[in-house]
Design a protein around this motif. Structure first.
Motif, PDB file in Angstrom:
ATOM      1  N   LEU A   1       0.820  -1.201   0.000  1.00 60.21           N
ATOM      2  CA  LEU A   1       0.000   0.000   0.000  1.00 60.21           C
ATOM      3  C   LEU A   1       0.860   1.259   0.000  1.00 60.21           C
ATOM      4  N   VAL A   2       0.260   2.341  -0.434  1.00 64.32           N
ATOM      5  CA  VAL A   2       0.921   3.642  -0.456  1.00 64.32           C
ATOM      6  C   VAL A   2       0.266   4.521   0.600  1.00 64.32           C
ATOM      7  N   THR A   3       1.078   5.193   1.403  1.00 62.39           N
ATOM      8  CA  THR A   3       0.556   6.064   2.448  1.00 62.39           C
ATOM      9  C   THR A   3       0.035   7.363   1.842  1.00 62.39           C
ATOM     10  N   PRO A   4      -0.760   8.125   2.598  1.00 67.92           N
ATOM     11  CA  PRO A   4      -1.226   9.425   2.088  1.00 67.92           C
ATOM     12  C   PRO A   4      -0.079  10.355   1.680  1.00 67.92           C
ATOM     13  N   GLY A   5       1.084  10.175   2.289  1.00 67.33           N
ATOM     14  CA  GLY A   5       2.229  11.006   1.945  1.00 67.33           C
ATOM     15  C   GLY A   5       3.026  10.510   0.754  1.00 67.33           C
ATOM     16  N   GLY A   6       2.593   9.389   0.146  1.00 64.15           N
ATOM     17  CA  GLY A   6       3.257   8.880  -1.045  1.00 64.15           C
ATOM     18  C   GLY A   6       4.329   7.840  -0.797  1.00 64.15           C
ATOM     19  N   TYR A   7       4.457   7.384   0.438  1.00 65.74           N
ATOM     20  CA  TYR A   7       5.458   6.376   0.782  1.00 65.74           C
ATOM     21  C   TYR A   7       4.881   4.981   0.560  1.00 65.74           C
ATOM     22  N   THR A   8       5.622   4.114  -0.118  1.00 68.63           N
ATOM     23  CA  THR A   8       5.188   2.735  -0.325  1.00 68.63           C
ATOM     24  C   THR A   8       5.605   1.886   0.867  1.00 68.63           C
ATOM     25  N   MET A   9       4.657   1.237   1.481  1.00 67.07           N
ATOM     26  CA  MET A   9       4.945   0.441   2.668  1.00 67.07           C
ATOM     27  C   MET A   9       5.796  -0.773   2.314  1.00 67.07           C
ATOM     28  N   SER A  10       6.778  -1.073   3.165  1.00 73.08           N
ATOM     29  CA  SER A  10       7.651  -2.220   2.914  1.00 73.08           C
ATOM     30  C   SER A  10       6.946  -3.540   3.198  1.00 73.08           C
ATOM     31  N   VAL A  11       5.974  -3.516   4.083  1.00 72.93           N
ATOM     32  CA  VAL A  11       5.222  -4.715   4.436  1.00 72.93           C
ATOM     33  C   VAL A  11       4.113  -4.930   3.413  1.00 72.93           C
ATOM     34  N   ALA A  12       4.012  -6.141   2.861  1.00 72.80           N
ATOM     35  CA  ALA A  12       2.915  -6.476   1.957  1.00 72.80           C
ATOM     36  C   ALA A  12       1.707  -6.895   2.775  1.00 72.80           C
ATOM     37  N   MET A  13       0.505  -6.598   2.274  1.00 66.77           N
ATOM     38  CA  MET A  13      -0.670  -6.934   3.071  1.00 66.77           C
ATOM     39  C   MET A  13      -1.876  -7.270   2.218  1.00 66.77           C
ATOM     40  N   THR A  14      -2.815  -7.965   2.862  1.00 64.47           N
ATOM     41  CA  THR A  14      -4.151  -8.164   2.339  1.00 64.47           C
ATOM     42  C   THR A  14      -5.093  -8.213   3.542  1.00 64.47           C
ATOM     43  N   ASN A  15      -6.370  -8.475   3.313  1.00 62.90           N
ATOM     44  CA  ASN A  15      -7.364  -8.463   4.381  1.00 62.90           C
ATOM     45  C   ASN A  15      -8.383  -9.569   4.173  1.00 62.90           C
ATOM     46  N   CYS A  16      -9.069  -9.920   5.259  1.00 63.43           N
ATOM     47  CA  CYS A  16     -10.266 -10.744   5.153  1.00 63.43           C
ATOM     48  C   CYS A  16     -11.233 -10.301   6.236  1.00 63.43           C
TER      49      CYS A  16
ATOM     50  N   GLY B   1      -5.997   8.768   2.161  1.00 60.10           N
ATOM     51  CA  GLY B   1      -5.908   8.540   3.587  1.00 60.10           C
ATOM     52  C   GLY B   1      -6.040   7.077   3.969  1.00 60.10           C
ATOM     53  N   TYR B   2      -6.016   6.823   5.289  1.00 58.57           N
ATOM     54  CA  TYR B   2      -6.192   5.491   5.851  1.00 58.57           C
ATOM     55  C   TYR B   2      -7.671   5.276   6.132  1.00 58.57           C
ATOM     56  N   ARG B   3      -8.166   4.070   5.853  1.00 58.33           N
ATOM     57  CA  ARG B   3      -9.592   3.828   6.092  1.00 58.33           C
ATOM     58  C   ARG B   3      -9.900   2.337   5.959  1.00 58.33           C
ATOM     59  N   TYR B   4     -11.093   1.968   6.417  1.00 59.05           N
ATOM     60  CA  TYR B   4     -11.631   0.629   6.203  1.00 59.05           C
ATOM     61  C   TYR B   4     -12.629   0.671   5.054  1.00 59.05           C
ATOM     62  N   THR B   5     -12.632  -0.392   4.263  1.00 56.54           N
ATOM     63  CA  THR B   5     -13.590  -0.512   3.161  1.00 56.54           C
ATOM     64  C   THR B   5     -14.191  -1.915   3.168  1.00 56.54           C
ATOM     65  N   ALA B   6     -15.391  -2.034   2.649  1.00 55.00           N
ATOM     66  CA  ALA B   6     -16.013  -3.350   2.486  1.00 55.00           C
ATOM     67  C   ALA B   6     -15.585  -4.009   1.174  1.00 55.00           C
ATOM     68  N   ILE B   7     -15.011  -3.228   0.266  1.00 53.03           N
ATOM     69  CA  ILE B   7     -14.628  -3.700  -1.059  1.00 53.03           C
ATOM     70  C   ILE B   7     -13.113  -3.616  -1.207  1.00 53.03           C
ATOM     71  N   ASP B   8     -12.512  -4.667  -1.756  1.00 48.66           N
ATOM     72  CA  ASP B   8     -11.096  -4.643  -2.091  1.00 48.66           C
ATOM     73  C   ASP B   8     -10.912  -3.712  -3.288  1.00 48.66           C
ATOM     74  N   PRO B   9     -10.179  -2.615  -3.147  1.00 47.50           N
ATOM     75  CA  PRO B   9     -10.044  -1.678  -4.258  1.00 47.50           C
ATOM     76  C   PRO B   9      -9.334  -2.260  -5.470  1.00 47.50           C
ATOM     77  N   GLU B  10      -8.582  -3.350  -5.301  1.00 46.34           N
ATOM     78  CA  GLU B  10      -7.884  -3.943  -6.448  1.00 46.34           C
ATOM     79  C   GLU B  10      -8.773  -4.880  -7.244  1.00 46.34           C
ATOM     80  N   THR B  11      -9.722  -5.540  -6.589  1.00 45.01           N
ATOM     81  CA  THR B  11     -10.579  -6.497  -7.299  1.00 45.01           C
ATOM     82  C   THR B  11     -11.965  -5.940  -7.584  1.00 45.01           C
ATOM     83  N   GLY B  12     -12.387  -4.913  -6.829  1.00 46.57           N
ATOM     84  CA  GLY B  12     -13.742  -4.398  -6.953  1.00 46.57           C
ATOM     85  C   GLY B  12     -14.787  -5.317  -6.340  1.00 46.57           C
ATOM     86  N   GLU B  13     -14.336  -6.329  -5.601  1.00 48.55           N
ATOM     87  CA  GLU B  13     -15.219  -7.299  -4.959  1.00 48.55           C
ATOM     88  C   GLU B  13     -15.053  -7.210  -3.441  1.00 48.55           C
TER      89      GLU B  13
END
Length: 216
Positions: free
Chosen positions: A52-67, A78-90
């Motif tokens: 992920l990229v931070t609001p300041g434009g920094y790419t995080m070194s840690v890779a992540m996903t969610n469930c 900004g930082y936030r929670y979403t019900a939809i994965d922005p990469e898949t649209g699902e």
């Protein structure tokens, strides 16, 4: 609190207090680690790990996903929670039962009997990656604890106070350890020091961290 001595992940079980309502449950997840890793593979097949990229434009070194019903994300907005994965649209993958049970049981063992997470952040660390000191405060329910599960390579967890400049304890975490903090300890600053390359027999040169939260 000072630095704890390093030890092998098979040498010590039990509960280590970090604060009034914060502790490490040593080895708590080790008996179900295989089930957790299989579940993580299922999650990653649906919503792949990404940096992920931070609001300041920094790419995080840690890779992540969610469930779970909600997933944590970050971009220029900004930082936030979403019900939809922005990469898949699902929707994010449903939280596997093995993960939900472990989170519930660990929270109960730490004195938070009614914890029902709706978000699980899955972080993947490589050697050299770190997590800067921060507070988890994007959640609506700050009464619920954080449950953090370590799998794979060891890490040094930094656990501080309610201010960024408070002193931090350096707490070694090993495969199967679960850290839980809530109530008056809920907004403590915490992070992870840069990982040393100490390969794990199963996961090799990586560390997987599951962070369970009640976000909604």
């Amino acid at each position: 609190m000072g630095t704890l001595g390093l030890f092998d992940d098979t040498e010590m079980d039990g509960v280590q207090a970090l604060g009034p309502r914060a502790c490490v449950l040593r080895g708590f997840a080790r008996p179900v680690a295989g089930d957790l890793l299989s579940a993580i593979d299922e999650v990653a097949r649906i919503s792949a790990f990404r940096h992920l990229v931070t609001p300041g434009g920094y790419t995080m070194s840690v890779a992540m996903t969610n469930c779970g019903a909600l997933g944590w994300t970050s971009d220029s907005r900004g930082y936030r929670y979403t019900a939809i994965d922005p990469e898949t649209g699902e929707p994010w993958p449903a939280m596997p039962d093995a993960l939900r049970r472990l989170a519930h049981d660990a929270a109960a063992a730490a004195g938070f009997e009614r914890f029902e997470p709706d978000a699980c952040l899955v972080n993947r660390y490589a050697p050299g990656t770190k997590l800067s000191l921060h507070q988890d405060k994007d959640e609506r329910d700050l009464d619920a604890p954080i449950v953090s599960v370590s799998l794979g390579m060891p890490a040094v967890f930094l656990f501080g106070g309610l201010r960024r400049d408070d002193a931090t304890a350096k707490v070694p975490l090993f495969h199967g350890d679960v850290a839980v903090w809530g109530a008056e300890d809920r907004l403590r600053y915490h992070g992870v020091m840069p990982l040393k390359d100490q390969p794990h027999p199963t996961l090799g040169s990586q560390r997987i961290n599951l962070t369970f939260r009640k976000a909604g």
